[in-house]
Design a protein around this motif. Structure first.
Motif, mmCIF file in Angstrom:
data_model
loop_
_atom_site.group_PDB
_atom_site.id
_atom_site.type_symbol
_atom_site.label_atom_id
_atom_site.label_comp_id
_atom_site.label_asym_id
_atom_site.label_seq_id
_atom_site.Cartn_x
_atom_site.Cartn_y
_atom_site.Cartn_z
ATOM 1 N N SER A 124 0.845 -1.196 0.000
ATOM 2 C CA SER A 124 0.000 0.000 0.000
ATOM 3 C C SER A 124 0.879 1.244 0.000
ATOM 4 O O SER A 124 2.073 1.179 0.344
ATOM 5 N N GLY A 125 0.260 2.358 -0.374
ATOM 6 C CA GLY A 125 0.940 3.645 -0.285
ATOM 7 C C GLY A 125 1.260 3.988 1.159
ATOM 8 O O GLY A 125 2.269 4.633 1.457
ATOM 9 N N THR A 126 0.385 3.574 2.060
ATOM 10 C CA THR A 126 0.625 3.812 3.493
ATOM 11 C C THR A 126 1.960 3.192 3.926
ATOM 12 O O THR A 126 2.784 3.847 4.576
ATOM 13 N N THR A 129 4.943 5.233 2.467
ATOM 14 C CA THR A 129 5.342 6.470 3.166
ATOM 15 C C THR A 129 5.900 6.145 4.555
ATOM 16 O O THR A 129 6.818 6.806 5.028
ATOM 17 N N TYR A 152 -2.401 14.303 2.470
ATOM 18 C CA TYR A 152 -2.713 12.946 2.909
ATOM 19 C C TYR A 152 -1.620 12.006 2.425
ATOM 20 O O TYR A 152 -1.245 12.045 1.250
ATOM 21 N N HIS A 153 -1.109 11.192 3.328
ATOM 22 C CA HIS A 153 -0.057 10.241 2.951
ATOM 23 C C HIS A 153 -0.368 8.830 3.451
ATOM 24 O O HIS A 153 0.550 8.032 3.627
ATOM 25 N N GLY A 154 -1.637 8.540 3.740
ATOM 26 C CA GLY A 154 -1.993 7.213 4.211
ATOM 27 C C GLY A 154 -2.362 7.222 5.682
ATOM 28 O O GLY A 154 -2.633 8.284 6.264
ATOM 29 N N ASP A 221 3.624 15.781 -1.158
ATOM 30 C CA ASP A 221 2.875 15.352 -2.342
ATOM 31 C C ASP A 221 2.917 16.544 -3.296
ATOM 32 O O ASP A 221 2.319 17.587 -3.014
ATOM 33 N N ILE A 226 -4.922 14.778 -2.447
ATOM 34 C CA ILE A 226 -6.191 14.634 -1.731
ATOM 35 C C ILE A 226 -6.595 15.990 -1.136
ATOM 36 O O ILE A 226 -7.768 16.247 -0.893
ATOM 37 N N ASP A 254 5.990 12.180 -2.337
ATOM 38 C CA ASP A 254 4.957 11.154 -2.302
ATOM 39 C C ASP A 254 4.204 11.224 -3.632
ATOM 40 O O ASP A 254 3.341 12.070 -3.835
ATOM 41 N N VAL A 256 2.312 8.831 -4.930
ATOM 42 C CA VAL A 256 1.288 7.780 -4.984
ATOM 43 C C VAL A 256 0.187 8.169 -5.987
ATOM 44 O O VAL A 256 -0.275 7.343 -6.767
ATOM 45 N N ILE A 257 -0.191 9.428 -5.992
ATOM 46 C CA ILE A 257 -1.164 9.904 -6.985
ATOM 47 C C ILE A 257 -0.461 10.529 -8.182
ATOM 48 O O ILE A 257 -0.804 10.267 -9.336
ATOM 49 N N LYS A 281 -0.986 3.041 -6.078
ATOM 50 C CA LYS A 281 -2.085 3.173 -7.050
ATOM 51 C C LYS A 281 -1.772 2.595 -8.431
ATOM 52 O O LYS A 281 -1.797 1.397 -8.594
ATOM 53 N N VAL A 289 -0.881 -2.316 -3.825
ATOM 54 C CA VAL A 289 0.533 -2.037 -4.106
ATOM 55 C C VAL A 289 1.017 -0.771 -3.417
ATOM 56 O O VAL A 289 0.244 0.127 -3.097
HETATM 57 C C1 LIG Z 1 -0.493 10.952 -1.809
HETATM 58 C C2 LIG Z 1 -0.904 9.673 -1.156
HETATM 59 N N1 LIG Z 1 -0.033 9.009 -0.396
HETATM 60 C C3 LIG Z 1 -0.347 7.845 0.198
HETATM 61 C C4 LIG Z 1 -1.589 7.310 0.063
HETATM 62 C C5 LIG Z 1 -1.936 6.020 0.755
HETATM 63 O O1 LIG Z 1 -2.036 4.983 -0.160
HETATM 64 P P1 LIG Z 1 -2.840 3.649 0.225
HETATM 65 O O2 LIG Z 1 -4.294 4.013 0.219
HETATM 66 O O3 LIG Z 1 -2.480 2.668 -0.852
HETATM 67 O O4 LIG Z 1 -2.363 3.217 1.569
HETATM 68 C C6 LIG Z 1 -2.552 7.955 -0.717
HETATM 69 C C7 LIG Z 1 -3.905 7.381 -0.899
HETATM 70 O O5 LIG Z 1 -4.817 7.997 -1.402
HETATM 71 C C8 LIG Z 1 -2.207 9.181 -1.339
HETATM 72 O O6 LIG Z 1 -3.090 9.874 -2.064
#
Ligand SMILES: Cc1ncc(COP(=O)(O)O)c(C=O)c1O
Length: 441
Positions: A124-126, A129, A152-154, A221, A226, A254, A256-257, A281, A289
């Motif tokens: 996961s993105g969580t 980070t 937002y980073h998870g 980010d 988000i 970050d 992820v997006i 994502k 992932v």
């Molecule tokens: C910028 C960013 N980092 C981290 C995450 C967390 O990712 P995950 O939902 O896969 O844990 C998200 C999820 O939306 C995100 O937008």
């Protein structure tokens, strides 16, 4: 239309989802496993997705601009990705050892993103980070991290701070205070998190310089995704890069997006080389992932050879072969032409929405980059988290429900993403549906 009229229409269309939700609440608090996707009175249950559409349990089709929160850049169930995942699944679902697919996806990503000298996968993105922050602490020996208000980073402890605070409880705009975004955070998290104001280079520099001796990382980010897709002001990311470099602070992007906005992500589009990058994502092709990587000297803490890793990074399903195969099939479909097409879809949507808002004299704006966009219900200049808060707090929900009733799915806060499964007609359908929703208000 008042919000209750939109709600009544939603209730009338979703009786099977309501029944499922009632069953779900008996076994899960609130009826599901994902805070983000819940909305009152209940979310619709998804039955299947194909191309640009999802179908709910009552058989209603919706044009999907949510795309599992921007993950599904090719749309739903693209045949090549489904085939890659099926072929991998037929060989076994997961193993207690590495597979070749992991190397291939890492090669694709490190070729696209030159700052990724080495990398590792998570689920996961969580987790991505969480590991990037840990790696920065291990490398610098410093305890604190800095993040932006509204970012937002998870959902691990270190980043559940000042994600969407009430400004009245969050200190001055230029010197935001850390505010817990969740119950259950230990007080030490707030003591060790420095909060920065987005797009204010001068205030950020002052705060970072003051905290530098204790600051392991600045986590950013690059689109404040988000938080509303608020692109960085000219020179803002450059200044973050300069001040972090000067003080030996690890700069973490970050992505992820934001990876979806260019072949090599936001760092390519904005011309900045971070020390570490987190991904998620789109890189899993729709399967769970995350990934993180960057400077080889920082990532060396994960190297288990010669006496063991300084950072332990287990994970029963890390780099599982289905995700690796689906991710590679997705990235292989993302050619330079694909990005040109995604940009054109995003431009068409933002242009159409802007013309609509002007023609109807609505208090609203649309922001975005590439295939990403976000609706904002304020006419204030949009620079940071605080300026993007809607003047009428009910407006995003009203529009979200109105669009659902029109057969369009967005995120509740108004963030959306175009996919390669969409046509120009789909974009025009979105604009026309939004026009009808606003006309009902
Ligand atoms: C910028 C960013 N980092 C981290 C995450 C967390 O990712 P995950 O939902 O896969 O844990 C998200 C999820 O939306 C995100 O937008």
């Amino acid at each position: 239309m008042a919000i209750d009229k939109e709600l009544n229409e939603y209730l009338a269309k979703t009786s099977r989802s309501r029944a499922l939700h009632e069953e779900a609440t008996a076994v899960m608090p609130g009826g599901n496993s994902r805070t983000t996707t819940f909305f009152d009175p209940y979310p619709f249950y998804v039955q299947r997705g194909q191309g640009a559409y999802v179908w709910d349990a009552d058989g209603v089709a919706r044009l999907d601009f949510n795309g599992n929160y921007t993950s599904l850049i090719l749309g739903h169930a693209p045949p090549d990705v489904v085939k890659a995942a099926q072929e991998a699944a037929a060989l076994g679902m997961s193993f207690p050892g590495p597979t070749e697919q992991e190397i291939r996806l890492a090669e694709i990503l490190t070729r696209r993103i030159p700052s990724l000298q080495t990398m590792r996968f998570t689920n996961s993105g969580t987790e991505a980070t969480m590991n990037a922050v840990r790696a920065a602490r291990a490398f610098t020996g410093r305890p604190k991290i800095a993040k932006f208000e509204g970012a937002y980073h998870g959902t691990h402890d270190w980043v559940m701070v000042s994600v969407s605070p009430d400004p009245r409880a969050a200190g001055g705009r230029r010197h935001p205070k850390p505010v817990a975004w969740s119950a259950g955070l230990p007080p030490t998290v707030l003591k060790h998190t420095v909060v920065l104001p987005w797009n204010d280079a001068e205030a950020c520099t002052q705060i970072i310089e003051k905290e530098a001796a204790n600051l392991a990382a600045v986590l950013v980010d690059p689109l404040l995704g988000i938080g509303g897709i608020l692109p960085p002001a000219d020179g803002f990311l450059e200044q973050l890069r300069a001040v972090t470099e000067q003080h030996g602070i690890v700069l973490i992007f970050d992505e992820v997006i934001s990876l979806r906005i260019a072949w090599g992500g936001a760092q390519e589009r904005f011309g900045i080389r971070p020390d570490l990058t987190t991904l998620g994502k789109i890189v899993g092709g729709g399967l769970p992932v995350g990934a993180f990587g960057g400077r080889a000297d920082i990532m060396a803490a994960y190297d288990p050879r010669r006496g063991g890793a300084r950072i332990s990074h287990g994970g029963t399903f890390n780099a599982n072969p289905l995700t690796m195969a689906a991710g590679a099939a997705t990235l292989n479909a993302l050619t330079p032409e694909a990005y040109t097409r995604l940009d054109a879809l995003g431009e068409r949507l933002r242009g159409g929405v802007t013309r609509l808002l002007m023609a109807t004299r609505r208090r609203g704006q649309v922001t975005g980059v590439g295939s990403l966009f976000c609706l904002h219900w304020t006419s204030a200049p949009l620079t940071d988290y605080r300026s993007s808060r809607p003047k009428d707090p009910e407006a995003p929900t009203r529009v979200f429900l109105g669009l659902l009733n029109e057969g369009i799915l967005l995120t509740q806060r108004g963030l959306g993403a175009c996919s390669l499964a969409m046509t120009d007609e789909d974009i025009d359908r979105f604009i026309n549906a939004l026009a009808r929703v606003l006309a009902r208000e």
